[in-house]
Design a protein around this motif. Structure first.
Motif, short mmCIF file in Angstrom:
data_model
loop_
_atom_site.label_atom_id
_atom_site.label_comp_id
_atom_site.label_asym_id
_atom_site.label_seq_id
_atom_site.Cartn_x
_atom_site.Cartn_y
_atom_site.Cartn_z
N LYS A 33 4.99 8.41 4.24
CA LYS A 33 4.22 9.16 5.22
C LYS A 33 3.32 10.15 4.49
CE LYS A 33 5.98 7.42 9.01
NZ LYS A 33 5.14 6.61 9.93
N GLY A 34 2.05 10.22 4.92
CA GLY A 34 1.12 11.15 4.32
C GLY A 34 0.25 10.49 3.26
N THR A 35 -0.66 11.29 2.71
CA THR A 35 -1.54 10.81 1.65
C THR A 35 -1.52 11.81 0.50
OG1 THR A 35 -3.48 11.92 2.57
CG2 THR A 35 -3.06 9.65 3.28
N ILE A 36 -1.62 11.30 -0.72
CA ILE A 36 -1.55 12.17 -1.89
C ILE A 36 -2.71 13.16 -1.91
CG2 ILE A 36 -1.73 12.21 -4.42
CD1 ILE A 36 -0.10 9.70 -4.53
N ASP A 74 0.87 -1.16 0.00
CA ASP A 74 0.00 0.00 0.00
C ASP A 74 0.91 1.22 0.00
OD1 ASP A 74 -2.26 1.73 0.44
OD2 ASP A 74 -1.66 1.80 2.55
N LEU A 75 0.42 2.37 -0.42
CA LEU A 75 1.26 3.57 -0.49
C LEU A 75 1.02 4.52 0.68
CD1 LEU A 75 1.18 4.33 -4.35
CD2 LEU A 75 2.97 3.19 -3.02
N ASP A 76 -0.14 5.16 0.76
CA ASP A 76 -0.39 6.19 1.77
C ASP A 76 -0.28 5.61 3.18
OD1 ASP A 76 -0.83 8.02 -0.23
OD2 ASP A 76 -3.02 7.83 -0.18
N GLU A 77 0.54 6.26 4.01
CA GLU A 77 0.76 5.90 5.41
C GLU A 77 1.32 4.48 5.57
OE1 GLU A 77 0.80 8.09 7.43
OE2 GLU A 77 -0.60 9.66 6.82
N THR A 78 1.84 3.94 4.50
CA THR A 78 2.49 2.62 4.57
C THR A 78 3.86 2.70 3.92
OG1 THR A 78 0.34 1.48 4.49
CG2 THR A 78 2.28 0.17 3.92
N PHE A 79 3.90 2.84 2.58
CA PHE A 79 5.20 2.98 1.91
C PHE A 79 5.79 4.35 2.19
CE2 PHE A 79 7.69 4.36 -1.78
CZ PHE A 79 8.68 3.37 -1.77
N GLU A 105 -4.79 14.07 0.61
CA GLU A 105 -5.11 14.81 1.84
C GLU A 105 -3.83 15.30 2.50
OE1 GLU A 105 -7.42 12.31 4.33
OE2 GLU A 105 -9.03 12.01 2.87
N GLY A 106 -3.35 16.44 2.08
CA GLY A 106 -2.19 17.04 2.71
C GLY A 106 -0.87 16.74 2.05
N GLY A 107 -0.85 15.79 1.14
CA GLY A 107 0.38 15.51 0.42
C GLY A 107 1.27 14.47 1.10
N VAL A 108 2.37 14.17 0.44
CA VAL A 108 3.29 13.11 0.86
C VAL A 108 4.62 13.71 1.29
CG1 VAL A 108 4.60 11.11 0.05
CG2 VAL A 108 2.22 11.42 -0.66
N GLN A 109 5.19 13.15 2.37
CA GLN A 109 6.55 13.54 2.77
C GLN A 109 7.53 12.76 1.90
OE1 GLN A 109 7.24 13.29 7.04
NE2 GLN A 109 5.05 13.63 7.45
N GLU A 110 7.97 13.38 0.81
CA GLU A 110 8.74 12.65 -0.18
C GLU A 110 10.14 12.27 0.29
OE1 GLU A 110 8.59 14.12 -4.14
OE2 GLU A 110 6.45 14.62 -4.05
N ASP A 111 10.56 12.83 1.42
CA ASP A 111 11.87 12.42 1.96
C ASP A 111 11.72 11.34 3.02
OD1 ASP A 111 10.60 13.95 3.83
OD2 ASP A 111 12.38 15.15 4.39
N SER A 112 10.50 10.82 3.19
CA SER A 112 10.26 9.78 4.20
C SER A 112 9.49 8.64 3.55
CB SER A 112 9.45 10.37 5.37
OG SER A 112 9.21 9.38 6.36
N HIS A 113 10.22 7.67 3.06
CA HIS A 113 9.60 6.51 2.40
C HIS A 113 10.54 5.31 2.56
CE1 HIS A 113 12.41 6.72 -1.03
NE2 HIS A 113 12.28 8.04 -0.93
N ILE A 126 1.10 -5.61 2.51
CA ILE A 126 1.28 -4.70 3.64
C ILE A 126 0.35 -3.50 3.47
CG2 ILE A 126 2.93 -3.30 4.94
CD1 ILE A 126 5.19 -4.91 3.74
N ASP A 127 -0.44 -3.21 4.52
CA ASP A 127 -1.40 -2.11 4.46
C ASP A 127 -1.65 -1.62 5.88
OD1 ASP A 127 -3.95 -0.57 4.14
OD2 ASP A 127 -3.89 -1.40 2.11
N ASP A 128 -1.88 -0.32 6.04
CA ASP A 128 -2.14 0.23 7.38
C ASP A 128 -3.62 0.10 7.78
OD1 ASP A 128 -3.12 3.59 6.97
OD2 ASP A 128 -2.71 2.22 5.31
N ASN A 129 -4.46 -0.34 6.83
CA ASN A 129 -5.90 -0.44 7.10
C ASN A 129 -6.27 -1.90 7.37
OD1 ASN A 129 -8.73 -0.69 6.83
ND2 ASN A 129 -8.81 1.18 5.58
N PRO A 130 -6.70 -2.25 8.59
CA PRO A 130 -7.05 -3.65 8.91
C PRO A 130 -8.15 -4.22 8.02
CG PRO A 130 -6.88 -2.33 10.92
CD PRO A 130 -6.82 -1.37 9.77
N MET A 131 -9.10 -3.37 7.60
CA MET A 131 -10.18 -3.88 6.75
C MET A 131 -9.63 -4.35 5.40
SD MET A 131 -13.73 -2.02 5.59
CE MET A 131 -14.25 -1.94 7.31
#
Length: 590
Positions: A18-21, A11-16, A23-31, A101-106
């Protein structure tokens, strides 16, 4: 988690990252791009299943410099379960070898429900992955496995675009299968298939090297009341392949398993193994090691194969020529051999084999060169201690018995070489399917864990004590070997060197193939009886290239047709020369 991982779906947002594309954008130096790259160098592939806009996500990943490490990315707003199932189908791997791998249990629960056996984890596993033994993989610094999967991705896209030309060819081939149940009558062929097949041997349970002991074991294992065994014979409109497969099935109340399931590369790309597997009722099968066919792929129609019935329109035998043909190579020339063999009365295929629980690469230039001249005793002893036999070292290409000799030295592309400590021997050594790795970096428990028998352990101990890692073939080693080989062959014998593909490859692999082909061109310039034949000549579509060294059946058939045409021309010229010589002698006598 319970099984070694071969593919990670991220998964990408909050998994690969930090952040979401959206909603607020991605911390491109943190992956975790560094982990994806490290996994790729261990032969573990990465894919993506993310709810996002595809173009925006790709732009971010490209800026991070990691887009090229992912295959079969699924980035859209559809539910993830079905998309993950599609990725599993595309990569042709078993679900238990894949981690999502995903941060969402559902999302994790949905994936487990849709894809039974799939391993799942939340984002907290990521920092520990590189230290987890289930992510150990196999050393792959050039990321060849990633390149192969990118090629598979390209092939999948191309297949959707071209609409199944390969299947049309196979349907036109009229492939027929016959099952032979008299195992005792063909017991030595059974032993040969079990012990010598590798890339289409799904079970890799070997028999003793001693022939009598092997026969006794075959007889014992086929005696059970629940044992169903058969040899697989294949014919098509081109001719008869002979017995190319063997299965041993145990079937009873509540169980249906395959103990042996192995096939020769002669039928590579024809899907015979898949068709047989379905005919047997899709029994339980635990695939051991790497194989180059996915018999579990239900998208493969296999509708071009049927059972043989006596009286059908069998292939007509070709008129055989007098001059001999020698094919020396790997499974590429094994796949070609069936088509070429009928044109000559003197045909020989010299290919790789399995011995002491490991692969014997008889197609490597260091081994083929050993037949050019008698070996010093020390070199001969070293090779035999490493698992080779005199049969491996006495190929008769210098005998003058062949009009045409075809070499495929693709083993030199990737396999490592080793130099004898304090001696003159140089060889390739590949125990227990360790592939392109430096085998001296492994230890005895590693090999025993792979089922290597005592005879293979003895060879490994000798190698650890007496060999020095030399790396893959370089220009000096390869051209030295090639000149020894070509100089030993009579100038009247025509020689074909098969060049590697330069099509649809990752940059590092492409450079290696170009360098290798350059060495072949150097030999062509030096020897008048040498021709270089690029395999690319016979690839009509990207989908026909399965990996960097494996192709679909039509490619091999086209290559064989060219070799047969070349051989016919050699025969015609030889006959013309003979006729001219006889006429001259007659005139002189008059």
């Amino acid at each position: 988690m319970t099984e070694a991982v071969r593919l990670v779906i991220w998964d990408l947002d909050e998994t690969f990252w930090k952040g979401t594309i959206t909603e607020g954008g991605v911390q491109e130096d943190s992956h975790f791009g560094h982990i994806v790259e490290a996994l790729a160098k261990r032969g573990i592939i990465s894919s993506i299943c993310s709810k996002n806009d595809f173009d925006r996500a790709r732009e971010v990943l490209e800026r991070m410099g990691v887009w090229q490490y992912f295959v079969f990315p699924s980035i859209n707003w559809e539910p993830k379960g079905a998309r993950i199932a599609h990725i599993v189908e595309q990569v042709q791997l078993r679900a238990p070898t894949i981690l999502f791998i995903d941060d969402n249990p559902m999302n994790l629960e949905e994936a487990k429900f849709v894809v039974p056996g799939l391993q799942v984890a939340d984002e907290t596993i990521i920092p520990t992955m590189l230290d987890n033994p289930l992510f150990a993989g196999k050393d792959d610094p050039s990321m060849k496995r990633l390149a192969d999967y990118r090629l598979l991705e390209t092939k999948s896209e191309a297949q959707e675009a071209i609409g199944g030309d390969t299947h049309a060819f196979l349907r036109d081939s009229r492939i027929r299968v016959e099952l032979e149940y008299d195992i005792e009558k063909h017991i030595d062929r059974v032993i040969e298939l079990i012990n010598r097949t590798n890339q289409l041997n799904f079970t890799k349970i070997r028999l003793p090297d001693d022939q009598e002991a092997a026969r006794a074991e075959v007889r014992a294992m086929t005696e059970g009341y629940d044992c169903h065994t058969g040899l697989v014979r294949v014919r098509d409109r081109f001719g008869d392949y002979g017995y190319v497969g063997f299965f041993l099935q145990r079937k009873g109340a509540g169980y249906n398993t395959l103990q042996h399931f192995c096939f020769s590369c002669r039928t590579l790309g024809m899907s015979v193994e898949t068709w047989i597997y379905r005919q047997l009722g899709r029994p339980e099968l635990t695939v051991q090691g790497e194989v180059i066919s996915d018999i579990f792929d239900e998208s493969n129609p296999c509708d071009w194969i049927s059972y043989y019935q006596e009286g059908q329109d069998d292939a007509q035998a070709e008129i055989a020529g007098e001059g001999g043909i020698l094919l020396c190579g790997g499974c590429d020339l094994e796949a070609v051999a069936h088509y070429v063999q009928p044109v000559t009365r003197n045909f020989r295929l010299f290919a790789n084999t399995i011995r002491h629980g490991g692969e014997i690469r008889r197609d490597h230039s260091t081994i083929v060169a050993c037949s050019a001249a008698p070996l010093p005793q020390g070199v001969s002893d070293c090779l035999e201690q490493s698992g080779y036999t005199q049969d491996d070292l006495s190929l008769d290409y210098a005998s003058g018995a062949y009009s045409l000799v075809v070499f495929s030295f693709w083993g030199d592309l990737y396999y490592r070489t080793y130099r004898q400590y304090g001696g003159d021997a140089v060889l390739t050594y590949t125990p227990s399917n360790l592939g392109y790795n430096d085998v001296l970096s492994f230890y005895e428990p590693d090999l025993r864990g792979r089922g290597v028998p005592d005879s293979g352990i003895a060879a490994f101990r000798y190698a650890k004590a007496n060999l020095i890692h030399n790396g893959p073939s370089d220009e000096k080693l390869f051209l030295g070997n090639l000149r020894r080989i070509l100089s030993a062959i009579p100038p009247t014998t025509q020689i074909v060197l098969l060049a590697a593909t330069e099509r649809q490859l990752e940059p590092a692999i492409l450079q290696r193939h170009r360098t290798f082909n350059g060495w072949l061109e150097a030999a062509w310039r030096e020897f008048d009886n040498v021709a270089v034949l690029p395999i690319e000549t016979f690839i009509e579509d990207d989908a026909e290239q399965v990996t960097s060294t494996h192709f679909t059946r039509p490619v091999y058939q086209r290559l064989a047709a060219r070799l047969k045409s070349y051989y016919r021309e050699i025969e015609r010229q030889a006959a013309q020369t003979t006729m001219t010589a006889e006429t001259t002698e007659t005139v002189a006598a008059e």
